[in-house]
Design a protein around this motif. Structure first.
Motif, PDB file in Angstrom:
ATOM      1  N   SER A   1      -3.914   7.201  -7.648  1.00 50.64           N
ATOM      2  CA  SER A   1      -5.116   6.714  -6.992  1.00 50.64           C
ATOM      3  C   SER A   1      -6.342   7.568  -7.276  1.00 50.64           C
ATOM      4  CB  SER A   1      -4.880   6.631  -5.479  1.00 50.64           C
ATOM      5  OG  SER A   1      -5.990   6.056  -4.834  1.00 50.64           O
TER       6      SER A   1
ATOM      7  N   ILE B   1      -8.585  -8.541  -2.625  1.00 54.93           N
ATOM      8  CA  ILE B   1      -8.544  -7.079  -2.502  1.00 54.93           C
ATOM      9  C   ILE B   1      -8.827  -6.747  -1.046  1.00 54.93           C
ATOM     10  CG2 ILE B   1      -9.523  -4.921  -3.345  1.00 54.93           C
ATOM     11  CD1 ILE B   1     -10.521  -6.501  -5.808  1.00 54.93           C
TER      12      ILE B   1
ATOM     13  N   SER C   1      -4.848  -2.000   0.879  1.00 53.33           N
ATOM     14  CA  SER C   1      -5.054  -0.555   0.914  1.00 53.33           C
ATOM     15  C   SER C   1      -4.952   0.013  -0.505  1.00 53.33           C
ATOM     16  CB  SER C   1      -4.052   0.092   1.876  1.00 53.33           C
ATOM     17  OG  SER C   1      -4.375   1.419   2.130  1.00 53.33           O
TER      18      SER C   1
ATOM     19  N   GLY D   1       0.795  -1.216   0.000  1.00 55.64           N
ATOM     20  CA  GLY D   1       0.000   0.000   0.000  1.00 55.64           C
ATOM     21  C   GLY D   1       0.827   1.265   0.000  1.00 55.64           C
TER      22      GLY D   1
ATOM     23  N   TRP E   1      -7.669  -3.953  -8.811  1.00 62.36           N
ATOM     24  CA  TRP E   1      -8.693  -3.734  -9.840  1.00 62.36           C
ATOM     25  C   TRP E   1      -8.049  -3.614 -11.218  1.00 62.36           C
ATOM     26  CZ3 TRP E   1     -13.169  -4.943  -8.032  1.00 62.36           C
ATOM     27  CH2 TRP E   1     -13.640  -4.522  -6.790  1.00 62.36           C
TER      28      TRP E   1
ATOM     29  N   THR F   1     -16.921   0.056  -0.513  1.00 66.70           N
ATOM     30  CA  THR F   1     -16.631  -1.351  -0.767  1.00 66.70           C
ATOM     31  C   THR F   1     -17.912  -2.178  -0.738  1.00 66.70           C
ATOM     32  OG1 THR F   1     -14.416  -1.115   0.178  1.00 66.70           O
ATOM     33  CG2 THR F   1     -15.297  -3.345   0.021  1.00 66.70           C
TER      34      THR F   1
ATOM     35  N   GLY G   1      -3.589  -7.532  -2.759  1.00 70.95           N
ATOM     36  CA  GLY G   1      -3.230  -6.130  -2.606  1.00 70.95           C
ATOM     37  C   GLY G   1      -3.891  -5.534  -1.384  1.00 70.95           C
TER      38      GLY G   1
ATOM     39  N   GLY H   1      -4.544  -2.686  -2.733  1.00 66.21           N
ATOM     40  CA  GLY H   1      -5.795  -3.368  -3.029  1.00 66.21           C
ATOM     41  C   GLY H   1      -6.541  -2.685  -4.158  1.00 66.21           C
ATOM     42  N   GLN H   2      -6.496  -1.356  -4.174  1.00 67.47           N
ATOM     43  CA  GLN H   2      -7.111  -0.616  -5.275  1.00 67.47           C
ATOM     44  C   GLN H   2      -6.480  -1.007  -6.609  1.00 67.47           C
ATOM     45  OE1 GLN H   2      -6.015   3.513  -5.972  1.00 67.47           O
ATOM     46  NE2 GLN H   2      -8.180   4.108  -5.908  1.00 67.47           N
TER      47      GLN H   2
ATOM     48  N   LEU I   1     -12.974  -9.939  -1.517  1.00 70.16           N
ATOM     49  CA  LEU I   1     -12.911  -8.543  -1.112  1.00 70.16           C
ATOM     50  C   LEU I   1     -13.129  -8.469   0.398  1.00 70.16           C
ATOM     51  CD1 LEU I   1     -12.803  -5.539  -1.899  1.00 70.16           C
ATOM     52  CD2 LEU I   1     -15.228  -5.674  -2.494  1.00 70.16           C
TER      53      LEU I   1
ATOM     54  N   PRO J   1      -9.475  -1.842   0.326  1.00 68.22           N
ATOM     55  CA  PRO J   1      -9.033  -1.007  -0.794  1.00 68.22           C
ATOM     56  C   PRO J   1      -9.415   0.464  -0.637  1.00 68.22           C
ATOM     57  CG  PRO J   1     -11.024  -2.188  -1.387  1.00 68.22           C
ATOM     58  CD  PRO J   1     -10.605  -2.719  -0.036  1.00 68.22           C
TER      59      PRO J   1
ATOM     60  N   HIS K   1     -12.980  -6.092   4.056  1.00 68.58           N
ATOM     61  CA  HIS K   1     -12.979  -4.720   4.566  1.00 68.58           C
ATOM     62  C   HIS K   1     -13.434  -4.706   6.023  1.00 68.58           C
ATOM     63  CE1 HIS K   1     -12.634  -0.629   2.602  1.00 68.58           C
ATOM     64  NE2 HIS K   1     -12.746  -0.345   3.887  1.00 68.58           N
TER      65      HIS K   1
END
Length: 367
Positions: free
Chosen positions: A291, A192, A170, A102, A177, A329, A168, A173-174, A315, A195, A317
């Motif tokens: 980002s 993810i 934070s 991240g 995609w 999310t 990935g 994680g984005q 995913l 993210p 969170h």
């Protein structure tokens, strides 16, 4: 006796001449003032242009740059990526995983997977310094797509095989995609984790974007606006002293949940000196721009990369995440039913670093 007209004109001309002569002799003449103002404006513009220009990065392995201490590969465009391998040897591994770190981290900030679980599942983990971080060369022209292609080329050069998993965290994680968008044919699965979302993705409902954006501290709202609308001002905004810059880049803890603060105290960051050693702009400032710039796609545009269930996307969170609001999310999880969604009600942003959590993520991904 009346003065002849010719004499009157002559007198007026004399007065005008006298007036102009006085103006020429005055240090505050309009012409001189205009010249002074022009010089000041040019000087101010030059000063401002210089102040918004980031310094050249201190590239590892170059004169006056940090030393190279990690293994690296050389990409097609001449840049180097530094990497770190852990788990079982890749030649014996059943699963190959590329880990994407991240914001404000390095390849060493990989999740604390237990060696027992890695050996039990037969997992080889490859983490790398993203461009500008640690010992990887900066890429001042990077895009969301170029990062996905860096992942693919890294996997190819290190012979991970035709397919591999990505995880990935934070901002990393984005960026998963982007892997799902540009290299889905190379993926065996993806996770993810917490993210970061781009509040300007075009498929997000306007009211949801506005509501979650308002949850960020005002100083962070301004930093994100600058990164989106005026990316060329990102370096200046986050280094000037007139306005408060990004709290995340300033390492402020007021954006962390109470549990996050406990986790941060327990794990620390032994690699903090290496994170920005090539320069803030080449690393964290570039991250903000990547980002929150205008993306070429929206995660909502993605299709299931595993229509025959040959892989899976997970995913994760924490519901108490302050850095990355969970509402965004949740929306993606609702709109993309092919994603396995895991929400932790009592967790913040750093939950993967808690005891045994990273192993649980790994087992879910490879189940």
């Amino acid at each position: 006796m009346a003065v002849p007209p010719a004499r009157r004109v002559s007198a007026a001309s004399a007065r005008a001449h006298t007036r102009k002569q006085k103006q020429r002799n005055s240090i505050f003449s309009p012409g001189l003032i205009r010249k002074i103002l022009a010089v000041l404006l040019v000087g101010l513009a030059a000063w401002f242009y210089q102040s918004i220009q980031p310094p050249a990065p201190k590239i590892c392995g170059t004169l006056n740059g940090p030393p190279v201490t990690s293994p690296r590969i050389k990409l097609k465009d001449g840049r180097h990526l530094a990497y770190l391998e852990s788990g079982v040897p890749k030649e014996k591994a059943k699963y190959q995983i590329v880990f994407i770190h991240g914001l404000d981290c390095t390849k060493s900030n990989v999740f604390p997977f237990s060696l027992e679980v890695l050996e039990e599942l037969g997992v080889h983990v490859l983490s790398f310094d993203r461009p500008g971080y640690g010992e990887s060369d900066p890429n001042l022209h990077q895009t969301v797509k170029s990062i996905a292609l860096d992942v693919e080329e890294l996997a190819d050069q290190l012979k991970l095989g035709p397919k591999f998993h990505v995880i990935g965290f934070s901002l990393g994680g984005q960026l998963v995609w982007s892997c799902l968008k540009y290299i889905p044919h190379r993926l065996a699965g993806a996770a993810i984790i917490a993210p970061i979302a781009n509040y300007w993705w075009h498929n997000l409902p306007a009211n949801l974007s506005k509501e979650t954006f308002a949850q960020q501290p005002p100083r962070d709202q301004w930093a994100l606006r600058v990164a989106h609308y005026a990316p060329w001002l990102t370096y200046w905004w986050n280094t000037q002293k007139w306005f408060p810059a990004s709290s995340v880049l300033a390492h402020r803890s007021d954006h962390l949940d109470a549990k996050d603060k406990e986790i941060l105290l327990s794990v620390g960051n032994r690699y903090s000196e290496q994170v920005r050693q090539q320069g803030d702009f080449a690393s964290v400032h570039q991250d903000l721009i990547i980002s929150y710039q205008k993306w070429e796609f929206d995660p909502m545009d993605l299709r299931n990369p595993f229509p025959a269930n040959e892989g899976s996307v997970h995913l994760w969170h924490g519901a108490r995440d302050i850095i990355a609001p969970v509402a965004l999310t949740r929306y993606f999880a609702e709109q993309l039913p092919w994603i396995y969604y895991h929400e932790l009600p009592d967790a913040g942003h750093l939950f993967p670093l808690a005891d045994d959590m990273s192993d649980a993520i790994l087992k879910a991904l490879l189940a």
